[in-house]
Scaffold this motif. Structure first.
Motif, PDB file in Angstrom:
ATOM      1  N   LEU A  84     -92.125 -21.532  87.636  1.00  0.00           N
ATOM      2  CA  LEU A  84     -91.484 -21.361  86.584  1.00  0.00           C
ATOM      3  C   LEU A  84     -92.427 -20.913  85.483  1.00  0.00           C
ATOM      4  O   LEU A  84     -92.193 -20.214  84.280  1.00  0.00           O
ATOM      5  CB  LEU A  84     -90.704 -22.481  85.753  1.00  0.00           C
ATOM      6  CG  LEU A  84     -89.460 -23.101  86.365  1.00  0.00           C
ATOM      7  CD1 LEU A  84     -88.867 -24.368  85.903  1.00  0.00           C
ATOM      8  CD2 LEU A  84     -88.543 -22.081  85.655  1.00  0.00           C
ATOM      9  N   ASN A  85     -93.623 -20.763  85.857  1.00  0.00           N
ATOM     10  CA  ASN A  85     -94.570 -20.246  84.507  1.00  0.00           C
ATOM     11  C   ASN A  85     -94.551 -18.914  84.374  1.00  0.00           C
ATOM     12  O   ASN A  85     -94.263 -18.215  85.196  1.00  0.00           O
ATOM     13  CB  ASN A  85     -96.010 -20.745  85.089  1.00  0.00           C
ATOM     14  CG  ASN A  85     -96.837 -19.795  86.201  1.00  0.00           C
ATOM     15  OD1 ASN A  85     -97.301 -18.864  85.575  1.00  0.00           O
ATOM     16  ND2 ASN A  85     -96.463 -20.371  87.402  1.00  0.00           N
ATOM     17  N   HIS A  92     -99.258 -20.826  79.231  1.00  0.00           N
ATOM     18  CA  HIS A  92     -98.830 -21.243  80.606  1.00  0.00           C
ATOM     19  C   HIS A  92    -100.022 -21.127  81.520  1.00  0.00           C
ATOM     20  O   HIS A  92    -100.130 -22.189  82.376  1.00  0.00           O
ATOM     21  CB  HIS A  92     -97.718 -20.435  81.096  1.00  0.00           C
ATOM     22  CG  HIS A  92     -96.347 -20.625  80.436  1.00  0.00           C
ATOM     23  ND1 HIS A  92     -95.162 -20.232  81.006  1.00  0.00           N
ATOM     24  CD2 HIS A  92     -96.059 -21.389  79.355  1.00  0.00           C
ATOM     25  CE1 HIS A  92     -94.206 -20.396  80.144  1.00  0.00           C
ATOM     26  NE2 HIS A  92     -94.773 -21.297  79.010  1.00  0.00           N
ATOM     27  N   ILE A  93    -100.804 -20.195  81.464  1.00  0.00           N
ATOM     28  CA  ILE A  93    -101.808 -20.072  82.312  1.00  0.00           C
ATOM     29  C   ILE A  93    -102.863 -21.076  82.207  1.00  0.00           C
ATOM     30  O   ILE A  93    -103.331 -21.593  83.301  1.00  0.00           O
ATOM     31  CB  ILE A  93    -102.518 -18.368  82.062  1.00  0.00           C
ATOM     32  CG1 ILE A  93    -101.797 -17.522  82.506  1.00  0.00           C
ATOM     33  CG2 ILE A  93    -104.133 -18.508  82.750  1.00  0.00           C
ATOM     34  CD1 ILE A  93    -102.091 -15.975  82.135  1.00  0.00           C
ATOM     35  N   GLN A  94    -103.154 -21.423  81.054  1.00  0.00           N
ATOM     36  CA  GLN A  94    -104.229 -22.579  80.633  1.00  0.00           C
ATOM     37  C   GLN A  94    -103.689 -23.701  81.155  1.00  0.00           C
ATOM     38  O   GLN A  94    -104.289 -24.589  81.551  1.00  0.00           O
ATOM     39  CB  GLN A  94    -104.280 -22.661  78.883  1.00  0.00           C
ATOM     40  CG  GLN A  94    -105.314 -23.449  78.509  1.00  0.00           C
ATOM     41  CD  GLN A  94    -106.752 -23.348  79.089  1.00  0.00           C
ATOM     42  OE1 GLN A  94    -107.083 -22.281  79.400  1.00  0.00           O
ATOM     43  NE2 GLN A  94    -107.450 -24.341  79.522  1.00  0.00           N
ATOM     44  N   GLN A  95    -102.269 -24.016  80.889  1.00  0.00           N
ATOM     45  CA  GLN A  95    -101.720 -25.433  81.386  1.00  0.00           C
ATOM     46  C   GLN A  95    -101.795 -25.596  83.052  1.00  0.00           C
ATOM     47  O   GLN A  95    -102.013 -26.610  83.474  1.00  0.00           O
ATOM     48  CB  GLN A  95    -100.316 -25.340  81.083  1.00  0.00           C
ATOM     49  CG  GLN A  95    -100.295 -25.815  79.315  1.00  0.00           C
ATOM     50  CD  GLN A  95     -98.766 -25.918  78.888  1.00  0.00           C
ATOM     51  OE1 GLN A  95     -97.751 -25.418  79.552  1.00  0.00           O
ATOM     52  NE2 GLN A  95     -98.617 -26.393  77.860  1.00  0.00           N
ATOM     53  N   LEU A  96    -101.662 -24.453  83.742  1.00  0.00           N
ATOM     54  CA  LEU A  96    -101.612 -24.517  85.090  1.00  0.00           C
ATOM     55  C   LEU A  96    -103.287 -24.760  85.330  1.00  0.00           C
ATOM     56  O   LEU A  96    -103.428 -25.520  86.297  1.00  0.00           O
ATOM     57  CB  LEU A  96    -101.395 -23.140  85.887  1.00  0.00           C
ATOM     58  CG  LEU A  96     -99.957 -22.873  86.478  1.00  0.00           C
ATOM     59  CD1 LEU A  96     -98.754 -23.246  85.486  1.00  0.00           C
ATOM     60  CD2 LEU A  96     -99.733 -21.742  87.135  1.00  0.00           C
ATOM     61  N   LYS A  97    -104.184 -24.123  84.638  1.00  0.00           N
ATOM     62  CA  LYS A  97    -105.657 -24.370  85.329  1.00  0.00           C
ATOM     63  C   LYS A  97    -105.854 -25.909  84.769  1.00  0.00           C
ATOM     64  O   LYS A  97    -106.552 -26.490  85.696  1.00  0.00           O
ATOM     65  CB  LYS A  97    -106.389 -23.615  84.340  1.00  0.00           C
ATOM     66  CG  LYS A  97    -106.505 -21.864  84.787  1.00  0.00           C
ATOM     67  CD  LYS A  97    -107.550 -21.291  83.964  1.00  0.00           C
ATOM     68  CE  LYS A  97    -107.571 -19.791  84.325  1.00  0.00           C
ATOM     69  NZ  LYS A  97    -108.361 -19.043  83.264  1.00  0.00           N
ATOM     70  N   GLU A  98    -105.328 -26.219  83.703  1.00  0.00           N
ATOM     71  CA  GLU A  98    -105.883 -27.542  83.567  1.00  0.00           C
ATOM     72  C   GLU A  98    -105.217 -28.748  84.389  1.00  0.00           C
ATOM     73  O   GLU A  98    -105.606 -29.935  84.662  1.00  0.00           O
ATOM     74  CB  GLU A  98    -105.176 -28.097  81.917  1.00  0.00           C
ATOM     75  CG  GLU A  98    -105.933 -27.370  80.827  1.00  0.00           C
ATOM     76  CD  GLU A  98    -105.121 -27.604  79.487  1.00  0.00           C
ATOM     77  OE1 GLU A  98    -104.051 -28.179  79.439  1.00  0.00           O
ATOM     78  OE2 GLU A  98    -105.633 -26.991  78.476  1.00  0.00           O
ATOM     79  N   ASN A  99    -104.111 -28.286  85.098  1.00  0.00           N
ATOM     80  CA  ASN A  99    -103.663 -29.260  86.039  1.00  0.00           C
ATOM     81  C   ASN A  99    -103.689 -28.821  87.443  1.00  0.00           C
ATOM     82  O   ASN A  99    -103.127 -29.431  88.315  1.00  0.00           O
ATOM     83  CB  ASN A  99    -101.984 -29.355  85.770  1.00  0.00           C
ATOM     84  CG  ASN A  99    -101.703 -30.008  84.541  1.00  0.00           C
ATOM     85  OD1 ASN A  99    -101.361 -31.250  84.651  1.00  0.00           O
ATOM     86  ND2 ASN A  99    -101.218 -29.362  83.453  1.00  0.00           N
ATOM     87  N   ASN A 100    -104.536 -28.018  87.748  1.00  0.00           N
ATOM     88  CA  ASN A 100    -104.847 -27.476  88.736  1.00  0.00           C
ATOM     89  C   ASN A 100    -103.579 -26.885  89.733  1.00  0.00           C
ATOM     90  O   ASN A 100    -103.537 -27.339  90.775  1.00  0.00           O
ATOM     91  CB  ASN A 100    -105.614 -28.340  89.752  1.00  0.00           C
ATOM     92  CG  ASN A 100    -106.263 -27.954  90.883  1.00  0.00           C
ATOM     93  OD1 ASN A 100    -106.737 -26.699  90.950  1.00  0.00           O
ATOM     94  ND2 ASN A 100    -106.777 -28.539  91.919  1.00  0.00           N
ATOM     95  N   PHE A 101    -102.608 -26.225  89.150  1.00  0.00           N
ATOM     96  CA  PHE A 101    -101.413 -25.801  89.740  1.00  0.00           C
ATOM     97  C   PHE A 101    -101.700 -24.228  89.853  1.00  0.00           C
ATOM     98  O   PHE A 101    -102.522 -23.654  89.647  1.00  0.00           O
ATOM     99  CB  PHE A 101    -100.197 -26.075  88.830  1.00  0.00           C
ATOM    100  CG  PHE A 101     -99.730 -27.465  88.465  1.00  0.00           C
ATOM    101  CD1 PHE A 101    -100.379 -28.514  89.313  1.00  0.00           C
ATOM    102  CD2 PHE A 101     -98.960 -27.661  87.640  1.00  0.00           C
ATOM    103  CE1 PHE A 101     -99.642 -29.654  89.142  1.00  0.00           C
ATOM    104  CE2 PHE A 101     -98.462 -28.908  87.264  1.00  0.00           C
ATOM    105  CZ  PHE A 101     -98.637 -30.253  87.977  1.00  0.00           C
ATOM    106  N   GLU A 102    -100.896 -23.813  90.982  1.00  0.00           N
ATOM    107  CA  GLU A 102    -101.032 -22.669  91.323  1.00  0.00           C
ATOM    108  C   GLU A 102     -99.654 -21.916  91.443  1.00  0.00           C
ATOM    109  O   GLU A 102     -98.482 -22.348  91.629  1.00  0.00           O
ATOM    110  CB  GLU A 102    -101.563 -22.396  92.968  1.00  0.00           C
ATOM    111  CG  GLU A 102    -102.798 -23.131  93.026  1.00  0.00           C
ATOM    112  CD  GLU A 102    -103.128 -23.463  94.581  1.00  0.00           C
ATOM    113  OE1 GLU A 102    -103.102 -22.668  95.372  1.00  0.00           O
ATOM    114  OE2 GLU A 102    -103.033 -24.750  95.027  1.00  0.00           O
TER     115      GLU A 102
END
Length: 518
Positions: A84-85, A92-102
């Motif tokens: 969904l990002n 969104h990019i920052q939140q994915l990095k913080e949570n280690n999501f891909e």
């Protein structure tokens, strides 16, 4: 050379979750060619590994095990955030990095076979377990985010996806993604409609607060009722229970007439009866036992109207009958199958449509009529008439054969456009008056048809779809030779009608139900 803004970034990760695992190999080969990592779970993971392709299990991707017997596996933030990002949204990019999501760029999903399950079992627990939750959730997420994610919901779409990936070097165009998104939302809506309708049927709720129709496009027709109108046929099944054996494509009007004819045919005794329809109205019906005589008798009711009409035989067509059918021009012949010799005879007219309706059965589905944004829904008028549903109100009583003819005529009457009058003689219809604002006019039309084409000497019975409000209608029928009349009760003048019948020595039978067909 500029960047094509119509393309998303190269696809790096695909999540695959399938009930239908057909034609996987070519798809997987393409994904491997473009170095797209595959994530999967359960039976799909095993199928991919069996085909000797690399695949990461969902539980290893999320670092969270499948639980609750597989009910929870893809319902995880890492999955849905990856889908969904917004790829160009810095937050969104920052939140994915913080949570280690891909990112997950490609979602290939088809759902648990709920539709097939409800067709094959009545086991409620098994049906419930075939309601997919994770699949539709991922599909909706990917379809919503089609700017950045490609969603595939059917095996039929694999070739188009492969073509897109090969043409665009591992990417897809936004036009393709939007098209797949549109189809995906239709798939989830259809799936939910099936579930909703299942529960409505389970609770006997024909008219819920929200009514959702689930249907599949069967065919786009050449046009609608007229050439300037567009038309198509849909079905709640994935295919029609009709098999076309010969002739050009069926038109909107052909289908309308076929369904009208079959509705009448299927109300008759099994493997008995011929119905001839023109403009959705019957113009000839017979239930004589000999099939050839049955057809000839139905045709005799109104041979002029039958020209260019539709014949429905509630039995298998023989060569002898095929020879008779070929003597006049008919648009369509519907039957419970055709002998090979009959097919050879009928196919001499290459344009005649031959329809095998062996597998067609009337269901409990509702009748729908639409207008603009509104539509009417009702149960079908399919009461199985029995003698107990009628009351003889005249002094003179019908014989068993007269009563049989009266019920036969009354059954056909309910399929004729109101106001409807039907005349019968010896198990065949001999006159029909339909679609008139005045019941008296319908009487005159039915009588005139009878006198023009058949004109039996005696034992003519008449049926009316609703009560006679005045004596004049029944008087006209009696003057034409009718000896018995069947009609619904309910008029304030019922006593006058009964009195008139007794004074004229006419048999009069009342029905407990009215049968308008507008």
């Amino acid at each position: 050379m500029g960047v094509n803004k119509n393309l998303m970034s190269k696809i790096k990760k695909a999540l695959i979750s399938l009930s239908n695992k057909d034609n996987l190999k070519n798809l997987l080969t393409c994904l491997r060619k473009h170095k797209i990592q595959i994530i999967s779970s359960g039976g799909t993971y095993k199928a991919i590994k069996k085909l000797k392709f690399k695949c990461l299990e969902v539980s290893d991707f999320t670092n969270s095990p499948e639980i609750l017997d597989g009910r929870v596996k893809t319902l995880h933030p890492k999955i849905h955030a990856g889908i969904l990002n917004k790829r160009k949204n810095k937050k969104h990019i920052q939140q994915l990095k913080e949570n280690n999501f891909e990112n997950i760029d490609l979602v290939i999903v088809n759902f648990y076979p709920f539709e097939e399950t409800i067709k094959n079992t009545k086991d409620h627990k098994k049906i419930i377990e075939n309601i997919d939750v994770g699949g539709p959730t991922m599909v909706r997420a990917a379809a919503k985010n089609y700017d950045d994610v490609t969603v595939i919901t059917s095996v039929d779409q694999y070739d188009d996806l492969i073509s897109q990936l090969n043409t665009n070097k591992g990417s897809t165009s936004v036009d393709f993604r939007q098209k797949m998104s549109k189809i995906a939302f239709s798939e989830t809506a259809y799936y939910d409609a099936l579930i909703s309708n299942y529960f409505n049927k389970l609770t006997n709720d024909d008219f819920p607060k929200k009514k959702i129709l689930a249907s599949n496009l069967i065919d786009k027709l050449r046009y609608g009722e007229n050439p300037h109108q567009h038309g198509a046929i849909y079905s709640s099944s994935k295919e029609l229970k009709l098999k076309q054996l010969n002739g050009k494509q069926l038109s909107y009007n052909n289908f309308n007439d076929i369904f009208a004819a079959l509705t009448i045919s299927k109300s008759l005794s099994k493997n008995n009866g011929v119905v001839i329809v023109k403009h959705a109205n019957p113009c000839g019906v017979s239930i004589r036992k000999n099939n050839v005589e049955c057809y000839k008798s139905a045709l005799a009711c109104d041979p002029v109207s039958a020209f260019g009409g539709i014949v429905s035989c509630n039995f298998k067509v023989s060569a002898k009958l095929a020879t008779e059918l070929n003597k006049i021009f008919l648009e369509v012949i519907v039957a419970n199958g055709f002998d090979n010799s009959a097919l050879k005879i009928l196919k001499k007219r290459k344009n005649i449509r031959l329809i095998d309706a062996t597998n067609f059965n009337k269901t409990e589905n509702l009748k729908i009529m639409s207008n603009n944004e509104d539509f009417l829904i009702q149960n079908d008028d399919k009461i199985n008439f029995q003698t107990k549903d009628f009351k003889v109100v005249s002094k003179l009583k019908p014989s068993s054969s007269q009563m049989k003819n009266l019920i036969f005529a009354f059954n056909i009457c309910r399929y004729v456009k109101s106001n409807a009058i039907v005349l019968a003689h010896e198990n065949s219809i001999v006159g029909i008056g339909s679609g008139q604002p005045s019941r008296l006019d319908s009487c005159e039309i039915a009588i005139n048809k009878m006198k023009k084409f058949v004109n039996p000497d005696d034992d003519i019975v008449a049926a009316s779809d609703a009560f006679f409000p005045f004596v004049d209608g029944i008087e006209k029928l009696i003057q034409s030779g009718v000896s018995a009349v069947i009609q619904p009760a309910g008029s304030i003048r019922d006593k006058e009608i009964i009195k008139f019948a007794n004074e004229t020595g006419t048999i009069l039978v009342f029905s407990k139900t009215r049968h308008f067909r507008h």
